[in-house]
Design a protein around this motif. Structure first.
Motif, short mmCIF file in Angstrom:
data_model
loop_
_atom_site.label_atom_id
_atom_site.label_comp_id
_atom_site.label_asym_id
_atom_site.label_seq_id
_atom_site.Cartn_x
_atom_site.Cartn_y
_atom_site.Cartn_z
N TRP A 180 0.96 -1.10 0.05
CA TRP A 180 0.15 -0.05 -0.09
C TRP A 180 0.97 1.25 -0.08
CZ3 TRP A 180 -5.42 0.05 -0.05
CH2 TRP A 180 -6.04 -1.22 0.09
N GLN A 181 0.69 2.13 -1.15
CA GLN A 181 1.34 3.49 -1.06
C GLN A 181 0.35 4.53 -0.47
OE1 GLN A 181 4.59 4.58 -3.13
NE2 GLN A 181 3.83 6.07 -1.38
N ILE A 182 1.20 5.29 0.34
CA ILE A 182 0.50 6.41 1.09
C ILE A 182 0.39 7.55 -0.12
CG2 ILE A 182 2.37 7.69 2.00
CD1 ILE A 182 0.64 7.91 4.67
N SER A 183 -0.42 8.16 -0.17
CA SER A 183 -0.91 9.31 -1.01
C SER A 183 0.38 10.27 -0.97
CB SER A 183 -2.11 10.13 -0.83
OG SER A 183 -2.03 10.97 0.33
N ASP A 184 0.62 10.88 -2.05
CA ASP A 184 1.58 12.10 -2.00
C ASP A 184 1.19 13.21 -1.30
OD1 ASP A 184 3.20 10.60 -3.90
OD2 ASP A 184 2.67 11.82 -5.55
N GLU A 185 0.01 13.59 -1.07
CA GLU A 185 -0.24 14.67 -0.17
C GLU A 185 -0.24 14.62 1.15
OE1 GLU A 185 -4.65 15.42 -0.44
OE2 GLU A 185 -5.24 13.46 -0.15
N ILE A 186 -0.11 13.41 1.57
CA ILE A 186 0.17 13.03 2.89
C ILE A 186 1.73 13.08 3.20
CG2 ILE A 186 0.30 11.52 4.89
CD1 ILE A 186 -2.57 12.92 4.27
N ARG A 187 2.41 12.32 2.12
CA ARG A 187 3.76 12.18 2.22
C ARG A 187 4.66 13.38 2.00
NH1 ARG A 187 7.28 9.93 -1.72
NH2 ARG A 187 5.72 10.21 -3.29
#
Length: 277
Positions: A180-187
């Motif tokens: 699962w890849q966390i979203s860019d907006e959170i990263r």
């Protein structure tokens, strides 16, 4: 493991990271360092220890330190520190920082990133209440290996199942095979950097909130006191510190006071006096 070998390795760890291991943790040394020996083509852990004793190469010492200071983490771990941040700390900061509209949070010993990302998700969920705010979340750790994983923001099914509500998983993560890849907006809300808690905190700047959970339990009493006192120097008078549930400032520092009924939450002593007044 021979006593002199145990003392050699634990001495290196204490000097380089502050980590203190008791004699009943021999198994931990053996389980984490044996893979390093094998990776370097050595037959036994004794060969690795002999190499350390003879040459003390920086690269090898760093690998040993990283292997021994890597701790597990999971999303919204223990819940309480995140609930307290959202319900008790953040409302006051939104009021007191209304002029600057800036919030800085430090997650010390951030490991693989679940703690700072949990805070980022909380703040993202509340963004309608804080338009125009600059949010800086800094995650630090002594281990470059875990920081690389944190920056990537890719987690296994097991990792996202530990503490992360399904609603938030579906909203802020994308599945890629079994990962699962966390979203860019959170990263992008979190900045990671290598940092040793034995070093000077000054280059990091000041923070409104500091999370330093489940770290002090591995330090000697004198080191705990020094770290706590220096954490205080990085906070304003109304700053907040979160420690792990098994940790305390009592008998270690006069610069923080526990918040009554708020497990793991500490105000600066100055702030506690102001509130009392």
């Amino acid at each position: 493991m021979r006593k002199e070998d145990f003392e050699l390795l634990t001495g290196i760890l204490r000097e380089r990271s502050g980590l203190v291991l008791s004699e009943d943790k021999v198994y931990l040394l053996e389980s984490r360092l044996t893979p390093i020996a094998r990776k370097k083509g050595m037959e036994t852990l004794d060969d690795l220890i002999n190499e350390v004793r003879l040459r003390r190469k920086e690269e090898l010492l760093s690998e040993i330190t990283e292997a021994m200071t890597t701790n597990e983490s999971f999303f919204f771990r223990d819940n309480t520190p995140f609930d307290l941040f959202k319900e008790d700390v953040l409302p006051g900061l939104l009021e007191s920082r209304a002029n600057t509209r800036r919030l800085r949070i430090w997650c010390a010993a951030a490991s693989t990133g679940q703690e700072p990302y949990s805070l980022a998700i909380i703040l993202k969920e509340m963004e309608s209440q804080m338009p125009g705010w600059q949010i800086d979340i800094i995650g630090t750790d002594i281990s470059n290996q875990v920081l690389d994983k944190a920056r990537a923001g890719v987690y296994s099914q097991f990792e996202v199942q530990r503490g992360l509500p399904i609603k938030l998983l579906m909203k802020y993560f994308t599945q890629a095979g079994e990962m699962w890849q966390i979203s860019d907006e959170i990263r992008k809300m979190v900045t990671y950097r290598p940092f040793n808690l034995l070093d000077s905190f000054t280059p990091l700047g000041t923070f409104d909130v500091i999370y330093c959970r489940n770290v002090l339990i591995y330090f000697e009493q004198a080191t705990k006191s020094k770290v706590l006192d220096r954490l205080r120097d990085q906070l304003p008078v109304d700053g907040t510190l979160f420690l792990g549930a098994a940790e305390t400032v009592l008998g270690l520092s006069e610069k923080f006071k526990p918040v009554s009924g708020k497990r793991g939450m500490y105000n600066t002593s100055d702030h506690a006096l102001l509130k009392a007044g």
